[in-house]
Design a protein around this motif. Sequence first.
Motif, PDB file in Angstrom:
ATOM      1  N   SER A 158      96.628  36.868  21.140  1.00  0.00           N
ATOM      2  CA  SER A 158      95.194  36.414  21.001  1.00  0.00           C
ATOM      3  C   SER A 158      94.176  36.751  22.018  1.00  0.00           C
ATOM      4  O   SER A 158      93.013  36.783  21.927  1.00  0.00           O
ATOM      5  N   PHE A 159      94.629  37.010  23.190  1.00  0.00           N
ATOM      6  CA  PHE A 159      93.731  37.383  24.354  1.00  0.00           C
ATOM      7  C   PHE A 159      93.083  38.828  24.022  1.00  0.00           C
ATOM      8  O   PHE A 159      92.173  38.817  24.630  1.00  0.00           O
ATOM      9  N   LEU A 160      93.739  39.715  23.130  1.00  0.00           N
ATOM     10  CA  LEU A 160      93.057  40.811  23.054  1.00  0.00           C
ATOM     11  C   LEU A 160      91.856  40.770  22.016  1.00  0.00           C
ATOM     12  O   LEU A 160      91.161  41.664  21.596  1.00  0.00           O
ATOM     13  N   GLN A 161      92.042  39.542  20.980  1.00  0.00           N
ATOM     14  CA  GLN A 161      91.127  39.644  20.004  1.00  0.00           C
ATOM     15  C   GLN A 161      89.475  39.276  20.468  1.00  0.00           C
ATOM     16  O   GLN A 161      88.718  39.745  19.567  1.00  0.00           O
ATOM     17  N   GLY A 162      89.510  38.618  21.483  1.00  0.00           N
ATOM     18  CA  GLY A 162      88.239  38.197  22.030  1.00  0.00           C
ATOM     19  C   GLY A 162      87.472  37.231  21.073  1.00  0.00           C
ATOM     20  O   GLY A 162      86.346  37.185  21.097  1.00  0.00           O
ATOM     21  N   ASN A 163      88.243  36.445  20.194  1.00  0.00           N
ATOM     22  CA  ASN A 163      87.559  35.472  19.191  1.00  0.00           C
ATOM     23  C   ASN A 163      88.153  34.312  19.824  1.00  0.00           C
ATOM     24  O   ASN A 163      89.167  34.024  19.829  1.00  0.00           O
ATOM     25  N   THR A 164      87.041  33.122  19.814  1.00  0.00           N
ATOM     26  CA  THR A 164      87.430  31.776  20.246  1.00  0.00           C
ATOM     27  C   THR A 164      88.323  31.033  19.166  1.00  0.00           C
ATOM     28  O   THR A 164      89.240  30.497  19.689  1.00  0.00           O
ATOM     29  N   SER A 165      87.895  31.255  17.943  1.00  0.00           N
ATOM     30  CA  SER A 165      88.539  30.544  17.071  1.00  0.00           C
ATOM     31  C   SER A 165      90.185  31.070  16.942  1.00  0.00           C
ATOM     32  O   SER A 165      91.244  30.096  16.745  1.00  0.00           O
ATOM     33  N   TYR A 166      90.399  32.263  17.207  1.00  0.00           N
ATOM     34  CA  TYR A 166      91.610  32.822  17.163  1.00  0.00           C
ATOM     35  C   TYR A 166      92.520  32.261  18.352  1.00  0.00           C
ATOM     36  O   TYR A 166      93.478  31.844  18.387  1.00  0.00           O
ATOM     37  N   LEU A 167      91.825  32.368  19.516  1.00  0.00           N
ATOM     38  CA  LEU A 167      92.437  31.623  20.812  1.00  0.00           C
ATOM     39  C   LEU A 167      92.847  30.093  20.545  1.00  0.00           C
ATOM     40  O   LEU A 167      93.952  29.510  20.958  1.00  0.00           O
ATOM     41  N   ILE A 168      92.087  29.304  19.882  1.00  0.00           N
ATOM     42  CA  ILE A 168      92.202  28.127  19.633  1.00  0.00           C
ATOM     43  C   ILE A 168      93.357  27.869  18.686  1.00  0.00           C
ATOM     44  O   ILE A 168      94.306  27.111  19.040  1.00  0.00           O
ATOM     45  N   ILE A 169      93.672  28.765  17.761  1.00  0.00           N
ATOM     46  CA  ILE A 169      94.675  28.660  16.843  1.00  0.00           C
ATOM     47  C   ILE A 169      95.811  28.936  17.634  1.00  0.00           C
ATOM     48  O   ILE A 169      96.992  28.355  17.458  1.00  0.00           O
ATOM     49  N   ALA A 170      95.974  30.133  18.301  1.00  0.00           N
ATOM     50  CA  ALA A 170      97.072  30.490  19.254  1.00  0.00           C
ATOM     51  C   ALA A 170      97.537  29.340  19.999  1.00  0.00           C
ATOM     52  O   ALA A 170      98.778  28.953  20.059  1.00  0.00           O
ATOM     53  N   ALA A 171      96.572  28.775  20.533  1.00  0.00           N
ATOM     54  CA  ALA A 171      97.027  27.553  21.509  1.00  0.00           C
ATOM     55  C   ALA A 171      97.457  26.443  20.809  1.00  0.00           C
ATOM     56  O   ALA A 171      98.529  25.709  21.250  1.00  0.00           O
ATOM     57  N   ILE A 172      96.954  26.078  19.623  1.00  0.00           N
ATOM     58  CA  ILE A 172      97.688  24.864  18.902  1.00  0.00           C
ATOM     59  C   ILE A 172      99.134  25.251  18.289  1.00  0.00           C
ATOM     60  O   ILE A 172      99.971  24.414  18.547  1.00  0.00           O
ATOM     61  N   VAL A 173      99.403  26.689  17.973  1.00  0.00           N
ATOM     62  CA  VAL A 173     100.573  26.872  17.608  1.00  0.00           C
ATOM     63  C   VAL A 173     101.647  26.872  18.747  1.00  0.00           C
ATOM     64  O   VAL A 173     102.684  26.351  18.692  1.00  0.00           O
ATOM     65  N   PHE A 174     100.901  27.402  19.862  1.00  0.00           N
ATOM     66  CA  PHE A 174     101.784  27.097  21.252  1.00  0.00           C
ATOM     67  C   PHE A 174     102.296  25.712  21.586  1.00  0.00           C
ATOM     68  O   PHE A 174     103.358  25.586  21.769  1.00  0.00           O
ATOM     69  N   VAL A 175     101.418  25.042  21.188  1.00  0.00           N
ATOM     70  CA  VAL A 175     101.604  23.578  21.840  1.00  0.00           C
ATOM     71  C   VAL A 175     102.405  22.902  20.532  1.00  0.00           C
ATOM     72  O   VAL A 175     103.469  22.118  21.047  1.00  0.00           O
ATOM     73  N   LEU A 176     102.229  23.162  19.516  1.00  0.00           N
ATOM     74  CA  LEU A 176     103.213  22.590  18.390  1.00  0.00           C
ATOM     75  C   LEU A 176     104.431  23.054  18.381  1.00  0.00           C
ATOM     76  O   LEU A 176     105.535  22.140  18.381  1.00  0.00           O
ATOM     77  N   VAL A 177     104.718  24.658  18.666  1.00  0.00           N
ATOM     78  CA  VAL A 177     106.008  24.978  18.854  1.00  0.00           C
ATOM     79  C   VAL A 177     106.889  24.352  20.124  1.00  0.00           C
ATOM     80  O   VAL A 177     108.138  24.171  20.146  1.00  0.00           O
ATOM     81  N   THR A 178     106.133  24.054  21.158  1.00  0.00           N
ATOM     82  CA  THR A 178     106.678  23.611  22.233  1.00  0.00           C
ATOM     83  C   THR A 178     106.848  21.915  22.129  1.00  0.00           C
ATOM     84  O   THR A 178     107.837  21.497  22.752  1.00  0.00           O
ATOM     85  N   LEU A 179     106.242  21.163  21.346  1.00  0.00           N
ATOM     86  CA  LEU A 179     106.282  19.770  21.350  1.00  0.00           C
ATOM     87  C   LEU A 179     107.345  19.356  20.187  1.00  0.00           C
ATOM     88  O   LEU A 179     107.892  18.371  20.305  1.00  0.00           O
TER      89      LEU A 179
END
Length: 213
Positions: free
Chosen positions: A179-200
Amino acid sequence: MKPLSKLIKPLLLISVVLGLLWFNHSVLHLSPQGIRTWILTFGWAAPVLFILIYTVRPLILFPASVLSLTGGLAFGPVWGTVYTIVGATIGAVLSFWLARFLGNRLVSARSKEKWGKLEKNMQQKGFIYILLLRLIPIFPFDLISYGAGVAKVNFWAFLFGTLLGIIPGTFAYNFLGSSFLQGNTSYLIIAAIVFVLVTLVPLILKKRVANKS
């Protein structure tokens, strides 16, 4: 003299671990972006090199999270996940057998007596223990591999527990990295949410299982 001689091995092991951690932090100090730029210069051989680096990574205790993010940055969320799982699994197996080979030399008889019950449980329920430890990001990745080797966990239980247990977290790291390569804020937010969900999610499931038992 005997008490002093018993301390030599643990002190030597601690010194090696601390030395490797210092080396990674102060000397290598590599970032996912820097590793990506370097590894992609190898063209078609980049995936092979990435897997090879991930395989030997446990030997110098280089942070697994850094390479997992690199996988997403360099190869995208899908292939980055595949390459990371392959490299991480082979590296875990290497650590497992190294600990199995050196375990009796590094662990004293008194230490074995203290954690004998845990060792017995891990031998009997190795797959479940390894699977939960891989799913729940509490203990360092390499510590689990070395500990399983010393505890003489069944190899196949360790292998499949590791292979299945690292899939969610690996995808989360690679998806976040890509997601860091996309340069899109919404894409980064989605990636962060996925990361948190998979972790929790594994932590929530663990609590439910504990309550039912």
